[in-house]
Design an enzyme around this catalytic site. Structure first.
Site, PDB file in Angstrom:
ATOM      1  CE  LYS A 138      -2.460   1.667   3.525  1.00  0.00           C
ATOM      2  NZ  LYS A 138      -3.433   1.882   4.841  1.00  0.00           N
ATOM      3  CD  GLN A 166      -8.891   6.373   9.131  1.00  0.00           C
ATOM      4  OE1 GLN A 166      -9.502   5.119   9.379  1.00  0.00           O
ATOM      5  NE2 GLN A 166      -8.404   6.917   8.189  1.00  0.00           N
ATOM      6  CG  ASN A 191     -11.289  15.631  18.734  1.00  0.00           C
ATOM      7  OD1 ASN A 191     -10.450  14.745  18.523  1.00  0.00           O
ATOM      8  ND2 ASN A 191     -11.655  16.715  17.760  1.00  0.00           N
ATOM      9  CE  LYS A 247       0.089  10.134  14.252  1.00  0.00           C
ATOM     10  NZ  LYS A 247      -0.441   9.616  13.241  1.00  0.00           N
TER      11      LYS A 247
END
Ligand code: NAD
Length: 321
Positions: free
Chosen positions: A67, A138, A159, A226
């Site tokens: 991918k 997502q 969030n 991350k």
């Protein structure tokens, strides 16, 4: 050679079929029948983009390919998905290119399937409250896949950008579940299962905020640097992953391992739990954490399923190549 355009993919695969393909792939990886090649992922210094390749070979399913794609954070402002992916499949016997498949929807489905597989095998059977951290593209796929695995009665969410929480509220509404936006203290204190799917580079959830017995499906951290969970929380949890090499280098466990709080040998592959080699959760107080880094074999498995259906339904475009 076959081409399956992105627009055709949604009619060719369901979330259930994606779940089955991903669960079988993790099992094959743990048996040694399938393996991923090292990931290439680079900040290309243009458009703030992360770009790379994920590839592998499944000897059992004869899936060979890659991918290509990545993450363009400015795409949403252009009306495009931030993730852009294309899957290339090759004939394992000849090396010829067999198919090119649009990979955007497939990425969302296979990523949601991975956390759902972890919930199936690691969450407490009596889990009733689903916590969501992240409200981007997502997140809706994640929520839809998660609720298929336990009798959830409520969704709570947080969030960084509160204006995006409407996506979680709307998705929960579609699923017939009440939704409440909460702060992180409440999220950690009330959720039985927490799915994190953000682009964060700093810990969001602290160790002290998470109660015993929680299952964490950490899906956002797929790049060096991350982070979504405090390293101490990763250290406290029993950690499972799709692929240990990715978990310790680009996954959520990278920080705990770098700090010496967790050893790579402490991290278990989810495929061993699926295959019955590892017991998974052993008591109701244990914090389990799935470090879902995203492996190329997931992409190949769902893309191969799509190609077979596309050919059977006459939707695949045939090209002399
Ligand atoms: P998106 O751009 O649609 O949404 C980004 C989300 O992250 C939003 O909730 C946003 O509020 C939040 N966010 C952005 N910056 C943040 C910060 N500094 N701190 C905390 N939160 C922040 O993205 P998406 O398509 O929903 O993907 C989310 C993440 O999931 C991406 O980082 C992507 O790389 C990762 N991802 C992982 C896999 C995997 O297999 N593990 C697969 C696909 C996507």
């Amino acid at each position: 050679m076959w081409i399956v355009p992105e627009a055709a993919v949604s009619g060719l695969i369901t979330a259930e079929a994606s779940f089955d393909a991903v669960e079988a792939t993790f099992a094959a990886m743990a048996r040694g029948d399938a393996y991923n090649f090292p990931v290439i992922r680079e900040a290309i210094g243009h458009a703030d983009a992360l770009y790379g390749f994920k590839s592998g070979f499944d000897r059992a399913g004869l899936h060979l390919g890659l991918k290509s794609g990545g993450y363009w954070p400015g795409n949403a402002d252009k009306g495009l998905t931030n993730h852009q992916s294309t899957v290339f499949l090759f004939d394992a016997d000849t090396g010829q290119c067999r198919a090119i498949v649009g990979g955007n929807l497939l990425t969302a489905l296979r990523t949601a399937a991975a956390s759902a597989v972890s919930i199936k095998h690691l969450a407490r059977p009596d889990a009733r409250v689903l916590g969501m951290i992240g409200a981007g593209h997502q997140s809706a796929f994640q929520m839809r896949a998660a609720v298929t695995q336990r009798a959830f009665e409520k969704v709570i969410g947080w969030n960084l950008h509160p204006e995006m929480l409407s996506r979680l509220a709307q998705t929960a509404d579609e699923l017939g579940l009440p939704f409440e936006a909460v702060d992180l203290d409440r999220l950690g204190a009330e959720a039985d299962v927490i799915v994190s799917i953000t682009s964060s580079f700093d810990a969001i959830l602290a160790d002290a905020q998470v109660r015993p017995g929680t299952h964490l499906a950490c899906m956002g951290t797929d790049t060096k640097g991350k982070q979504e969970m405090d390293a101490a929380l990763v250290a406290r949890a029993t950690v499972f992953t799709d692929e240990v090499a990715q978990s310790v280098s680009i996954g959520e466990a990278q920080h705990a391992v770098a700090a010496g709080l967790k050893q790579p040998t402490d991290i278990h592959v989810i495929g061993d739990v699926i295959n019955g080699v590892h017991p998974g959760r052993t008591d109701a107080q244990e914090v389990t954490l799935f470090d879902g880094t995203g492996v190329g074999l997931q992409d190949l498995a769902v893309a191969a399923a799509v190609v077979e259906r596309a050919i059977a339904q006459g939707v695949a475009v045939s090209v002399d190549f």
